[in-house]
Design a protein around this motif. Structure first.
Motif, short mmCIF file in Angstrom:
data_model
loop_
_atom_site.label_atom_id
_atom_site.label_comp_id
_atom_site.label_asym_id
_atom_site.label_seq_id
_atom_site.Cartn_x
_atom_site.Cartn_y
_atom_site.Cartn_z
N LEU A 1 0.83 -1.21 0.00
CA LEU A 1 0.00 0.00 0.00
C LEU A 1 0.86 1.25 0.00
CD1 LEU A 1 -2.78 -1.06 2.55
CD2 LEU A 1 -3.04 -0.74 0.07
N ALA A 2 1.95 1.20 0.77
CA ALA A 2 2.85 2.37 0.82
C ALA A 2 3.48 2.63 -0.54
CB ALA A 2 3.92 2.15 1.87
N ILE A 3 3.89 1.56 -1.22
CA ILE A 3 4.49 1.70 -2.56
C ILE A 3 3.46 2.25 -3.54
CG2 ILE A 3 5.44 0.43 -4.51
CD1 ILE A 3 6.74 -1.47 -2.46
N ALA A 4 2.23 1.72 -3.48
CA ALA A 4 1.18 2.19 -4.38
C ALA A 4 0.86 3.66 -4.13
CB ALA A 4 -0.08 1.33 -4.20
N PHE A 5 0.82 4.04 -2.84
CA PHE A 5 0.52 5.44 -2.51
C PHE A 5 1.63 6.36 -3.01
CE2 PHE A 5 0.89 9.11 0.34
CZ PHE A 5 -0.37 9.66 0.19
N ALA A 6 2.88 5.92 -2.83
CA ALA A 6 4.02 6.73 -3.29
C ALA A 6 3.99 6.90 -4.80
CB ALA A 6 5.33 6.08 -2.86
N ALA A 7 3.63 5.82 -5.51
CA ALA A 7 3.55 5.91 -6.98
C ALA A 7 2.45 6.86 -7.40
CB ALA A 7 3.32 4.52 -7.57
N ALA A 8 1.34 6.82 -6.66
CA ALA A 8 0.18 7.64 -7.04
C ALA A 8 0.40 9.12 -6.75
CB ALA A 8 -1.06 7.15 -6.31
N THR A 9 1.28 9.43 -5.79
CA THR A 9 1.47 10.82 -5.38
C THR A 9 2.79 11.41 -5.85
OG1 THR A 9 2.35 10.09 -3.26
CG2 THR A 9 -0.02 10.56 -3.37
N SER A 10 3.66 10.59 -6.40
CA SER A 10 4.97 11.09 -6.81
C SER A 10 4.87 11.88 -8.11
CB SER A 10 5.94 9.93 -7.00
OG SER A 10 5.47 9.06 -8.01
N VAL B 1 -8.36 13.36 -27.87
CA VAL B 1 -8.40 14.07 -26.60
C VAL B 1 -9.02 13.20 -25.52
CG1 VAL B 1 -9.37 16.07 -25.40
CG2 VAL B 1 -8.45 16.35 -27.70
N GLU B 2 -10.11 12.54 -25.85
CA GLU B 2 -10.81 11.69 -24.88
C GLU B 2 -9.89 10.60 -24.33
OE1 GLU B 2 -14.01 9.47 -22.86
OE2 GLU B 2 -13.43 11.55 -23.21
N ALA B 3 -9.11 9.98 -25.20
CA ALA B 3 -8.21 8.91 -24.76
C ALA B 3 -7.16 9.43 -23.78
CB ALA B 3 -7.53 8.27 -25.97
N VAL B 4 -6.62 10.62 -24.04
CA VAL B 4 -5.61 11.19 -23.16
C VAL B 4 -6.23 11.65 -21.85
CG1 VAL B 4 -3.92 13.06 -22.90
CG2 VAL B 4 -4.13 11.84 -25.08
N VAL B 5 -7.41 12.25 -21.92
CA VAL B 5 -8.09 12.73 -20.72
C VAL B 5 -8.39 11.58 -19.77
CG1 VAL B 5 -10.27 13.70 -19.87
CG2 VAL B 5 -9.02 14.84 -21.71
N LYS B 6 -8.76 10.43 -20.28
CA LYS B 6 -9.01 9.26 -19.43
C LYS B 6 -7.77 8.91 -18.62
CE LYS B 6 -12.70 6.80 -21.88
NZ LYS B 6 -13.05 5.55 -22.61
N ARG B 7 -6.61 8.95 -19.26
CA ARG B 7 -5.36 8.61 -18.57
C ARG B 7 -5.03 9.66 -17.51
NH1 ARG B 7 -2.25 4.83 -21.44
NH2 ARG B 7 -0.96 4.83 -19.55
N LEU B 8 -5.24 10.92 -17.86
CA LEU B 8 -4.93 11.99 -16.92
C LEU B 8 -5.88 11.96 -15.72
CD1 LEU B 8 -4.29 14.88 -19.46
CD2 LEU B 8 -2.58 13.81 -17.98
N ARG B 9 -7.15 11.76 -15.98
CA ARG B 9 -8.14 11.70 -14.89
C ARG B 9 -7.80 10.56 -13.93
NH1 ARG B 9 -12.41 10.97 -17.84
NH2 ARG B 9 -13.26 13.10 -17.97
N ALA B 10 -7.44 9.41 -14.48
CA ALA B 10 -7.10 8.26 -13.65
C ALA B 10 -5.86 8.53 -12.80
CB ALA B 10 -6.88 7.03 -14.53
N ALA B 11 -5.00 9.42 -13.27
CA ALA B 11 -3.78 9.75 -12.53
C ALA B 11 -4.01 10.83 -11.48
CB ALA B 11 -2.69 10.21 -13.50
#
Length: 272
Positions: free
Chosen positions: A15-24, A84-94
């Motif tokens: 969980l710590a690794i996943a959180f670090a990846a999500a916030t880095s 644009v839609e394809a890129v926005v999906k990736r950005l939103r998920a991040a």
């Protein structure tokens, strides 16, 4: 007992690794232009690494309407919107905030939760605007820039292009003050831009590159997710795509760096 403790430790570590990846932060390779010797007119493309934190970033989708008065523009945006839609999906998920900005269509969205959420954001105090020069564009768009020149202006747009999805958590606005307030409320300091048109609304809307830059917001244009209103029959009499690239180069010189969507997506993918 020991086995359970080990399992708990492994879960906690995961969980710590996943959180670090999500916030880095992620590293973007941005393109800009520098005048090698001041006053020489000798501009060179250069790249700069920029650490971008997705949670402190928004993307604004500028005037990607369902229809344009210029048939050529409508056709090109129709091809652009799914990309644009394809890129926005990736950005939103991040974790990037998505702001839809189809100007002059807010009545269509008046009952939308995403529009209401924007209207509920407390208004931030606007900073004193930076006194930035606005050099002349390298193309002549004084006739409206339509390459299907028989077309006449009328308000053709009613909403954002339906190929682009509006999701819960997104926001909708066509006003710079609202967008700025949303950015400040969420601690966002970087604004990605996609949409049209690069020589008009992308530069000049109240939520777009010039005004946001004057308010101190770091702006980055996604250069392959835009288009221009340029008629090759007008100066400098180059192809439509070349005219678009000339404006992108102008933005890189005087206003903001750029990146391509594949570079952006690749940077996001490296976080995992």
């Amino acid at each position: 007992m020991v086995l359970n403790m080990r399992k708990t430790a492994l879960v906690s570590l995961s969980l710590a690794i996943a959180f670090a990846a999500a916030t880095s932060p992620i590293t973007l390779r941005l393109r800009s232009r520098v005048e090698l010797f001041k006053g020489s007119g000798d501009w060179r493309a250069t790249t700069v690494d920029y650490a971008l934190e997705p949670k402190k970033t928004a993307i604004i989708l500028c005037d990607i309407w369902d229809k344009h008065w210029c048939h050529g523009a409508t056709e090109r945006v129709g091809k652009l919107a799914p990309k644009v839609e394809a890129v926005v999906k990736r950005l939103r998920a991040a974790g990037v905030l998505v702001i839809h900005a189809p100007s002059e269509t807010m009545d269509f969205y008046k009952d939308s939760p995403e529009r209401k959420a924007m209207l509920e954001i407390p208004k931030a105090s606007l900073p004193e605007a930076l006194a930035l020069d606005s050099p002349k564009l390298p193309i002549d768009d004084s006739d409206g820039g339509c390459d299907t020149s028989q077309d006449k202006f009328y308000k053709a747009w009613t909403r954002e292009n339906p190929a682009i999805t509006i999701e819960p958590g997104d926001l909708i606005s066509d006003r710079g003050e609202e967008v700025y307030s949303a950015l400040k409320l969420r601690g966002i300091d970087t604004l990605l831009l996609a949409g049209v048109h690069v020589n008009m609304c992308i530069l000049n809307r109240s939520f777009a590159i010039k005004q946001m830059s004057k308010w101190g917001v770091r702006t980055i244009l996604i250069r392959d997710l835009t288009d221009s209103m340029y008629n090759p029959a007008d100066a400098p009499r180059v192809s439509h795509d070349q005219g678009t690239e000339l404006v992108i180069e102008h933005i890189e010189k005087y206003w903001a760096p750029t990146i391509t969507s594949p570079e952006l997506v690749a940077a996001l993918a490296q976080r995992h």
